[in-house]
Design a protein around this motif. Structure first.
Motif, PDB file in Angstrom:
ATOM      1  N   LEU A  19     -43.538  57.870  -8.441  1.00  0.00           N
ATOM      2  CA  LEU A  19     -42.933  57.795  -7.378  1.00  0.00           C
ATOM      3  C   LEU A  19     -43.113  59.050  -6.453  1.00  0.00           C
ATOM      4  CD1 LEU A  19     -42.109  55.919  -4.726  1.00  0.00           C
ATOM      5  CD2 LEU A  19     -40.084  55.952  -5.668  1.00  0.00           C
ATOM      6  N   LEU A  20     -42.843  60.019  -7.488  1.00  0.00           N
ATOM      7  CA  LEU A  20     -43.158  61.321  -6.861  1.00  0.00           C
ATOM      8  C   LEU A  20     -44.342  62.281  -6.324  1.00  0.00           C
ATOM      9  CD1 LEU A  20     -41.044  63.136  -9.522  1.00  0.00           C
ATOM     10  CD2 LEU A  20     -39.565  62.690  -7.493  1.00  0.00           C
ATOM     11  N   VAL A  21     -45.052  61.598  -7.282  1.00  0.00           N
ATOM     12  CA  VAL A  21     -46.486  61.997  -7.192  1.00  0.00           C
ATOM     13  C   VAL A  21     -47.075  61.449  -5.260  1.00  0.00           C
ATOM     14  CG1 VAL A  21     -49.001  62.128  -7.346  1.00  0.00           C
ATOM     15  CG2 VAL A  21     -47.199  62.746  -9.385  1.00  0.00           C
ATOM     16  N   ILE A  22     -46.577  60.073  -5.505  1.00  0.00           N
ATOM     17  CA  ILE A  22     -46.819  59.089  -4.232  1.00  0.00           C
ATOM     18  C   ILE A  22     -46.263  59.872  -3.124  1.00  0.00           C
ATOM     19  CG2 ILE A  22     -45.804  57.060  -3.531  1.00  0.00           C
ATOM     20  CD1 ILE A  22     -46.839  56.151  -6.236  1.00  0.00           C
ATOM     21  N   ILE A  23     -44.944  60.254  -3.295  1.00  0.00           N
ATOM     22  CA  ILE A  23     -44.338  60.938  -2.480  1.00  0.00           C
ATOM     23  C   ILE A  23     -44.984  62.072  -1.445  1.00  0.00           C
ATOM     24  CG2 ILE A  23     -42.100  61.655  -1.292  1.00  0.00           C
ATOM     25  CD1 ILE A  23     -40.410  59.209  -2.381  1.00  0.00           C
ATOM     26  N   GLU A  24     -45.151  62.786  -2.408  1.00  0.00           N
ATOM     27  CA  GLU A  24     -45.861  64.488  -2.284  1.00  0.00           C
ATOM     28  C   GLU A  24     -46.903  64.781  -1.931  1.00  0.00           C
ATOM     29  OE1 GLU A  24     -45.292  68.308  -1.676  1.00  0.00           O
ATOM     30  OE2 GLU A  24     -43.833  67.083  -2.571  1.00  0.00           O
ATOM     31  N   CYS A  25     -48.133  63.434  -2.361  1.00  0.00           N
ATOM     32  CA  CYS A  25     -49.456  63.269  -1.451  1.00  0.00           C
ATOM     33  C   CYS A  25     -49.535  62.519  -0.529  1.00  0.00           C
ATOM     34  CB  CYS A  25     -49.862  62.702  -2.984  1.00  0.00           C
ATOM     35  SG  CYS A  25     -50.196  64.325  -4.197  1.00  0.00           S
TER      36      CYS A  25
ATOM     37  N   LEU B  74     -54.940  54.531  -5.372  1.00  0.00           N
ATOM     38  CA  LEU B  74     -54.674  55.616  -6.374  1.00  0.00           C
ATOM     39  C   LEU B  74     -52.873  55.370  -6.329  1.00  0.00           C
ATOM     40  CD1 LEU B  74     -54.348  58.245  -7.833  1.00  0.00           C
ATOM     41  CD2 LEU B  74     -54.566  59.667  -5.506  1.00  0.00           C
ATOM     42  N   SER B  75     -51.991  54.690  -5.635  1.00  0.00           N
ATOM     43  CA  SER B  75     -51.030  54.533  -6.123  1.00  0.00           C
ATOM     44  C   SER B  75     -50.294  53.731  -6.964  1.00  0.00           C
ATOM     45  CB  SER B  75     -49.980  54.327  -4.542  1.00  0.00           C
ATOM     46  OG  SER B  75     -50.289  55.064  -3.796  1.00  0.00           O
ATOM     47  N   GLY B  76     -51.152  52.858  -6.696  1.00  0.00           N
ATOM     48  CA  GLY B  76     -51.021  51.376  -8.267  1.00  0.00           C
ATOM     49  C   GLY B  76     -51.145  51.865  -9.251  1.00  0.00           C
ATOM     50  N   PHE B  77     -52.298  52.863  -9.313  1.00  0.00           N
ATOM     51  CA  PHE B  77     -52.600  53.574 -10.361  1.00  0.00           C
ATOM     52  C   PHE B  77     -51.150  53.959 -11.193  1.00  0.00           C
ATOM     53  CE2 PHE B  77     -54.446  57.041 -13.346  1.00  0.00           C
ATOM     54  CZ  PHE B  77     -54.901  56.599 -14.029  1.00  0.00           C
ATOM     55  N   LEU B  78     -50.829  54.912 -10.866  1.00  0.00           N
ATOM     56  CA  LEU B  78     -50.137  55.745 -10.637  1.00  0.00           C
ATOM     57  C   LEU B  78     -48.386  55.037 -11.059  1.00  0.00           C
ATOM     58  CD1 LEU B  78     -49.803  58.475  -8.100  1.00  0.00           C
ATOM     59  CD2 LEU B  78     -50.282  58.526 -10.023  1.00  0.00           C
ATOM     60  N   VAL B  79     -48.372  53.738 -10.438  1.00  0.00           N
ATOM     61  CA  VAL B  79     -47.172  52.935 -11.453  1.00  0.00           C
ATOM     62  C   VAL B  79     -47.531  52.162 -12.356  1.00  0.00           C
ATOM     63  CG1 VAL B  79     -45.573  50.618 -10.751  1.00  0.00           C
ATOM     64  CG2 VAL B  79     -46.376  52.737  -8.736  1.00  0.00           C
ATOM     65  N   GLY B  80     -48.978  51.997 -12.824  1.00  0.00           N
ATOM     66  CA  GLY B  80     -48.903  51.461 -13.934  1.00  0.00           C
ATOM     67  C   GLY B  80     -49.213  52.680 -15.035  1.00  0.00           C
ATOM     68  N   LEU B  81     -49.828  54.130 -14.669  1.00  0.00           N
ATOM     69  CA  LEU B  81     -48.746  54.828 -15.792  1.00  0.00           C
ATOM     70  C   LEU B  81     -47.990  54.500 -16.499  1.00  0.00           C
ATOM     71  CD1 LEU B  81     -51.095  58.231 -14.576  1.00  0.00           C
ATOM     72  CD2 LEU B  81     -51.284  56.324 -16.159  1.00  0.00           C
ATOM     73  N   GLY B  82     -46.572  55.322 -15.273  1.00  0.00           N
ATOM     74  CA  GLY B  82     -45.301  54.737 -15.530  1.00  0.00           C
ATOM     75  C   GLY B  82     -45.115  53.764 -15.964  1.00  0.00           C
ATOM     76  N   VAL B  83     -45.654  52.324 -15.923  1.00  0.00           N
ATOM     77  CA  VAL B  83     -45.659  50.948 -16.558  1.00  0.00           C
ATOM     78  C   VAL B  83     -45.930  51.246 -18.262  1.00  0.00           C
ATOM     79  CG1 VAL B  83     -46.272  48.902 -17.714  1.00  0.00           C
ATOM     80  CG2 VAL B  83     -45.469  49.370 -14.818  1.00  0.00           C
ATOM     81  N   MET B  84     -47.280  51.730 -18.537  1.00  0.00           N
ATOM     82  CA  MET B  84     -46.751  52.225 -19.997  1.00  0.00           C
ATOM     83  C   MET B  84     -46.316  53.439 -20.264  1.00  0.00           C
ATOM     84  SD  MET B  84     -50.182  50.462 -20.715  1.00  0.00           S
ATOM     85  CE  MET B  84     -49.635  49.450 -20.265  1.00  0.00           C
ATOM     86  N   ILE B  85     -45.962  54.281 -19.726  1.00  0.00           N
ATOM     87  CA  ILE B  85     -44.917  55.203 -20.638  1.00  0.00           C
ATOM     88  C   ILE B  85     -44.053  54.503 -20.948  1.00  0.00           C
ATOM     89  CG2 ILE B  85     -44.388  56.147 -18.890  1.00  0.00           C
ATOM     90  CD1 ILE B  85     -44.705  58.291 -22.203  1.00  0.00           C
TER      91      ILE B  85
END
Length: 194
Positions: free
Chosen positions: A39-45, A10-21
Motif C-alpha cells: 500500500l505504501l508503494v501504491i499510494i506513493e506512485c 500492478l497494484s494487485g501484483f503488489l498486494v499479491g507480494l504482500g500475501v506471499m511475505i
C-alpha cells in the motif's frame, strides 16, 4: 483507460507480494508490517487499488472501479503462481489459510470486510506512512478480510459457496470504506461551521 488497467494490475501484483511475505514470514508481526509495503508503494506512485478508491465512489466513475477490481484480481494471482507453485511449503501454508478463511460465516466475513474497508480508506485518505503501516498491521493481525488479498485464497479453495462468501467480502470492503468516508466528511463539515 490503458493506464488504469496497467496500474490496477500492478497494484494487485503488489498486494499479491504482500500475501506471499505474510504467508512465509516466521514472525506474524513482521509479515503484517512487510505487507504494508504494497500500500505504501501504491499510494506513493498513485496506482489504482479498488479498496483504496471505492470510498471515493462519488468522484471515481463506476466503470473505472470495475476495471480496477478486475485488474487487481488478475495481478494478485501472479506472485502466487510464481512463488507458491514452486515452493510446496508455501502452497501448503496458503491452502491451510484458505481453508481457515472460508470457514467463517457470511456475516463474519461481511463484518471483517467492513472493518478492513474502513482501515484501507483511512490509510489512503491520511497518506501518512506510519498510519498506513499501522492500518495494514491491524487488518492483518485482526484477521479482517481484504478482497484483493483474499482472491488467491479463493482460487485455492474454489466453490460456489466460497464465491458467494468472496462477494460478501467485496461488499464489506466497499461499504466499510464508503461509510468511513461519509463519517469523516460529515465531521469535516461540522468543523468548518465553527
Amino acid at each position: 483507460m490503458k493506464t488504469i488497467i496497467r496500474h490496477s494490475i500492478l497494484s494487485g501484483f503488489l498486494v499479491g507480494l504482500g500475501v506471499m511475505i505474510n504467508t512465509i514470514a516466521d514472525n506474524r508481526y513482521a509479515g503484517a508490517m512487510l505487507f504494508s509495503l504494497a500500500l505504501l508503494v501504491i499510494i506513493e506512485c498513485g496506482l489504482q487499488l479498488y479498496t483504496g478508491k471505492i470510498g471515493f465512489v462519488r468522484t471515481v466513475p463506476a466503470e473505472n472501479l470495475a476495471v480496477m477490481l478486475v485488474g487487481n484480481l488478475f495481478g494478485s494471482v501472479i506472485p502466487m503462481l510464481m512463488v507458491a507453485t514452486q515452493r510446496p511449503e508455501v502452497m501448503e501454508a496458503m491452502e491451510a489459510a484458505a481453508d481457515k478463511k472460508f470457514s467463517n460465516t457470511f456475516l463474519a466475513l461481511f463484518f471483517y470486510g467492513c472493518l478492513c474497508g474502513a482501515l484501507m480508506f483511512i490509510a489512503v485518505y491520511c497518506k501518512k506512512m506510519l498510519i498506513t503501516v499501522f492500518c495494514i498491521m491491524v487488518f492483518i493481525l485482526s484477521g479482517y478480510e481484504h478482497c484483493i488479498a483474499d482472491f488467491p485464497y479463493l482460487l485455492l479453495n474454489f466453490s460456489m459457496v466460497n464465491v458467494l462468501k468472496y462477494i460478501t467480502i467485496v461488499a464489506g470492503n466497499s461499504i466499510g470504506s464508503i461509510a468511513i468516508h461519509f463519517l469523516m466528511k460529515k465531521e469535516e463539515a461540522s468543523e468548518a461551521r465553527y
